[in-house]
Write a protein that holds these residues in place. Structure first.
Motif, PDB file in Angstrom:
ATOM      1  N   LYS A 165       0.830  -1.211   0.000  1.00 41.68           N
ATOM      2  CA  LYS A 165       0.000   0.000   0.000  1.00 41.68           C
ATOM      3  C   LYS A 165       0.863   1.260   0.000  1.00 41.68           C
ATOM      4  O   LYS A 165       0.508   2.268  -0.624  1.00 41.68           O
ATOM      5  CB  LYS A 165      -0.939  -0.014   1.210  1.00 41.68           C
ATOM      6  N   GLU A 166       1.998   1.207   0.693  1.00 42.54           N
ATOM      7  CA  GLU A 166       2.892   2.366   0.728  1.00 42.54           C
ATOM      8  C   GLU A 166       3.523   2.608  -0.640  1.00 42.54           C
ATOM      9  O   GLU A 166       3.643   3.763  -1.091  1.00 42.54           O
ATOM     10  CB  GLU A 166       3.973   2.158   1.788  1.00 42.54           C
ATOM     11  N   LEU A 167       3.925   1.542  -1.322  1.00 44.71           N
ATOM     12  CA  LEU A 167       4.511   1.683  -2.653  1.00 44.71           C
ATOM     13  C   LEU A 167       3.468   2.132  -3.666  1.00 44.71           C
ATOM     14  O   LEU A 167       3.770   2.926  -4.569  1.00 44.71           O
ATOM     15  CB  LEU A 167       5.144   0.351  -3.081  1.00 44.71           C
ATOM     16  N   ILE A 168       2.239   1.649  -3.523  1.00 40.52           N
ATOM     17  CA  ILE A 168       1.147   2.085  -4.409  1.00 40.52           C
ATOM     18  C   ILE A 168       0.871   3.569  -4.204  1.00 40.52           C
ATOM     19  O   ILE A 168       0.745   4.343  -5.167  1.00 40.52           O
ATOM     20  CB  ILE A 168      -0.124   1.256  -4.135  1.00 40.52           C
ATOM     21  N   ALA A 169       0.799   3.973  -2.921  1.00 37.54           N
ATOM     22  CA  ALA A 169       0.533   5.381  -2.605  1.00 37.54           C
ATOM     23  C   ALA A 169       1.646   6.294  -3.104  1.00 37.54           C
ATOM     24  O   ALA A 169       1.415   7.482  -3.370  1.00 37.54           O
ATOM     25  CB  ALA A 169       0.351   5.546  -1.096  1.00 37.54           C
ATOM     26  N   GLU A 261      11.527  10.577  -5.523  1.00 40.21           N
ATOM     27  CA  GLU A 261      10.800  10.965  -6.743  1.00 40.21           C
ATOM     28  C   GLU A 261      10.913   9.913  -7.849  1.00 40.21           C
ATOM     29  O   GLU A 261       9.923   9.613  -8.546  1.00 40.21           O
ATOM     30  CB  GLU A 261      11.310  12.319  -7.256  1.00 40.21           C
ATOM     31  N   ASP A 262      12.113   9.372  -8.059  1.00 45.39           N
ATOM     32  CA  ASP A 262      12.331   8.398  -9.134  1.00 45.39           C
ATOM     33  C   ASP A 262      12.373   6.952  -8.631  1.00 45.39           C
ATOM     34  O   ASP A 262      12.152   6.016  -9.407  1.00 45.39           O
ATOM     35  CB  ASP A 262      13.657   8.691  -9.848  1.00 45.39           C
ATOM     36  N   THR A 282      11.789   4.316   4.985  1.00 45.09           N
ATOM     37  CA  THR A 282      10.454   3.841   5.336  1.00 45.09           C
ATOM     38  C   THR A 282      10.544   2.332   5.556  1.00 45.09           C
ATOM     39  O   THR A 282      11.100   1.608   4.722  1.00 45.09           O
ATOM     40  CB  THR A 282       9.445   4.142   4.207  1.00 45.09           C
ATOM     41  N   THR A 283      10.008   1.862   6.671  1.00 42.12           N
ATOM     42  CA  THR A 283      10.207   0.454   7.000  1.00 42.12           C
ATOM     43  C   THR A 283       8.965  -0.185   7.605  1.00 42.12           C
ATOM     44  O   THR A 283       8.164   0.496   8.258  1.00 42.12           O
ATOM     45  CB  THR A 283      11.384   0.305   7.985  1.00 42.12           C
ATOM     46  N   VAL A 284       8.807  -1.472   7.348  1.00 41.38           N
ATOM     47  CA  VAL A 284       7.846  -2.286   8.092  1.00 41.38           C
ATOM     48  C   VAL A 284       8.630  -2.863   9.267  1.00 41.38           C
ATOM     49  O   VAL A 284       9.540  -3.664   9.063  1.00 41.38           O
ATOM     50  CB  VAL A 284       7.250  -3.405   7.220  1.00 41.38           C
ATOM     51  N   ARG A 285       8.299  -2.409  10.444  1.00 44.37           N
ATOM     52  CA  ARG A 285       9.091  -2.764  11.624  1.00 44.37           C
ATOM     53  C   ARG A 285       8.533  -3.997  12.328  1.00 44.37           C
ATOM     54  O   ARG A 285       7.364  -4.034  12.721  1.00 44.37           O
ATOM     55  CB  ARG A 285       9.143  -1.591  12.601  1.00 44.37           C
ATOM     56  N   ASP A 323      11.899   8.723   4.638  1.00 42.90           N
ATOM     57  CA  ASP A 323      12.071   9.640   3.524  1.00 42.90           C
ATOM     58  C   ASP A 323      12.211   8.929   2.171  1.00 42.90           C
ATOM     59  O   ASP A 323      12.514   9.571   1.160  1.00 42.90           O
ATOM     60  CB  ASP A 323      13.331  10.491   3.754  1.00 42.90           C
ATOM     61  N   THR A 324      11.986   7.608   2.149  1.00 42.14           N
ATOM     62  CA  THR A 324      12.218   6.859   0.907  1.00 42.14           C
ATOM     63  C   THR A 324      10.914   6.509   0.184  1.00 42.14           C
ATOM     64  O   THR A 324      10.926   5.789  -0.798  1.00 42.14           O
ATOM     65  CB  THR A 324      12.999   5.566   1.192  1.00 42.14           C
ATOM     66  N   THR A 325       9.801   7.020   0.691  1.00 44.41           N
ATOM     67  CA  THR A 325       8.524   6.921  -0.031  1.00 44.41           C
ATOM     68  C   THR A 325       7.865   8.289  -0.012  1.00 44.41           C
ATOM     69  O   THR A 325       8.209   9.157   0.788  1.00 44.41           O
ATOM     70  CB  THR A 325       7.588   5.881   0.628  1.00 44.41           C
ATOM     71  N   ILE A 326       6.929   8.462  -0.920  1.00 38.14           N
ATOM     72  CA  ILE A 326       6.278   9.778  -1.063  1.00 38.14           C
ATOM     73  C   ILE A 326       5.082   9.894  -0.127  1.00 38.14           C
ATOM     74  O   ILE A 326       4.304   8.961  -0.003  1.00 38.14           O
ATOM     75  CB  ILE A 326       5.833   9.976  -2.533  1.00 38.14           C
TER      76      ILE A 326
END
Length: 326
Positions: A165-169, A261-262, A282-285, A323-326
């Motif tokens: 869901k985080e990558l989709i968002a 961004e990329d 950004t992590t799943v902990r 800071d690694t996802t938008i």
């Protein structure tokens, strides 16, 4: 080195009286106990813990097998295990198998002796019959042998869904995820299965790369990341354990990609590694401390000769935004 007889002679008591003080097996008058303790101190006497354990039919040692102690998850977990065990009067024997079947078998053969009271098993290379026939209290981590041997794991299915869901968002269209070699009963693979399922439901391309625990160090992951991102420039998102995730982020930056961004990344585990970079990942902990506590609590139940309330103990994971996802 002083012996129990030396202590007895200095305290002017029988050796069996010293033994009673050491093992707490019978009443000893306070003044006699004080004399013995003073004699031990003056002689710098160190009790033989193994002999005392055999007398009590308790070694005071718990073994933990891991595939690779260099892996941040297992080193962090071992640290918590050692601290939690120490609090309840046990020492930790840590065995790193390097994800090697023969080495795991050798450790298992050793542990079948009276060296340890119980085992926390973080590896699973052997046939299930080896675990089923093990005669000591045994708790598995992330591997479901059967309905009798208890297993402690994170809710990896939830972890996979959170990452997807985080990558989709973040707007990703082509995602790669790095995992260990797939085994049917390894519960952590539920994370990767759910990640793929959710991404594909949303029409997002998804590629899985399987590696062995001992195949790569950081440089190995970095070289792999450079090759993959160079050959597949369309990849704009990834998920993996913490260490390979940092390698992919470094490779992406070296190839001129902007983060996030990329190129977006979600790591899985949430160890100390995610905060060692210029930007937080950004992590799943996974709740590593709670995993240690739960595994030890289940093992204590087994050591007491009781049956745990459940066969599978599942702990909740959480997404920590970096800071690694938008």
């Amino acid at each position: 080195m002083a012996s129990i007889r030396d202590v007895a002679k200095k305290a002017n008591v029988a050796a069996c009286t010293v033994s009673r003080v050491l093992n707490g097996t019978a009443y000893v008058a306070p003044e006699t106990k004080l004399k013995i303790e003073q004699a031990m101190k003056e002689l710098n006497y160190i009790p033989n813990e193994l002999a005392r354990g055999m007398f009590r039919q308790r070694a005071g040692i718990i073994a933990m097998l891991v595939p690779n102690i260099r892996h941040p998850f297992f080193s962090s977990l071992a640290d918590y295990m050692e601290k939690e065990l120490y609090e309840i009067g046990y020492k930790l024997m840590l065995c790193s198998t390097d994800d090697d079947l023969e080495r795991e078998q050798e450790y298992m053969n050793m542990l079948k002796s009276n060296i340890v009271d119980g085992v926390i098993m973080g590896v699973n290379s052997l046939d299930d019959s080896e675990y089923e026939s093990f005669q000591k209290p045994l708790v598995m981590l992330d591997y479901q042998v059967n309905q009798q041997i208890p297993v402690v794991a994170s809710n990896h299915g939830l972890g996979g869904r959170l990452a997807a869901k985080e990558l989709i968002a973040s707007g990703c269209k082509s995602v790669i995820h790095i995992c260990g070699e797939s085994k049917k009963k390894v519960l952590s693979f539920e994370c990767h299965e759910e990640l793929e399922r959710v991404l594909k439901e949303h029409g997002i391309a998804c590629k899985k790369v399987s590696v062995r625990w001992n195949d790569f160090d950081f440089e190995g992951y970095l070289n792999m990341a450079k090759t993959i991102l160079h050959e597949s420039p369309e990849i704009d998102g990834m998920m993996s354990a913490d260490m390979p995730c940092t390698a992919f982020l470094k490779a992406a930056v070296q190839l001129g990609k902007r983060i996030p961004e990329d190129f977006c990344a979600v790591s899985y585990d949430g160890t100390y590694v995610v905060n060692m970079n210029l930007i937080d990942i950004t992590t799943v902990r996974q709740p590593i401390k709670e995993i240690a506590k739960q595994a030890i609590a289940v093992l204590e139940t087994l050591l007491a000769g009781k049956t745990p309330k459940k066969n599978r103990y599942e702990l909740k994971v959480s997404l920590v935004k970096g800071d690694t996802t938008i």
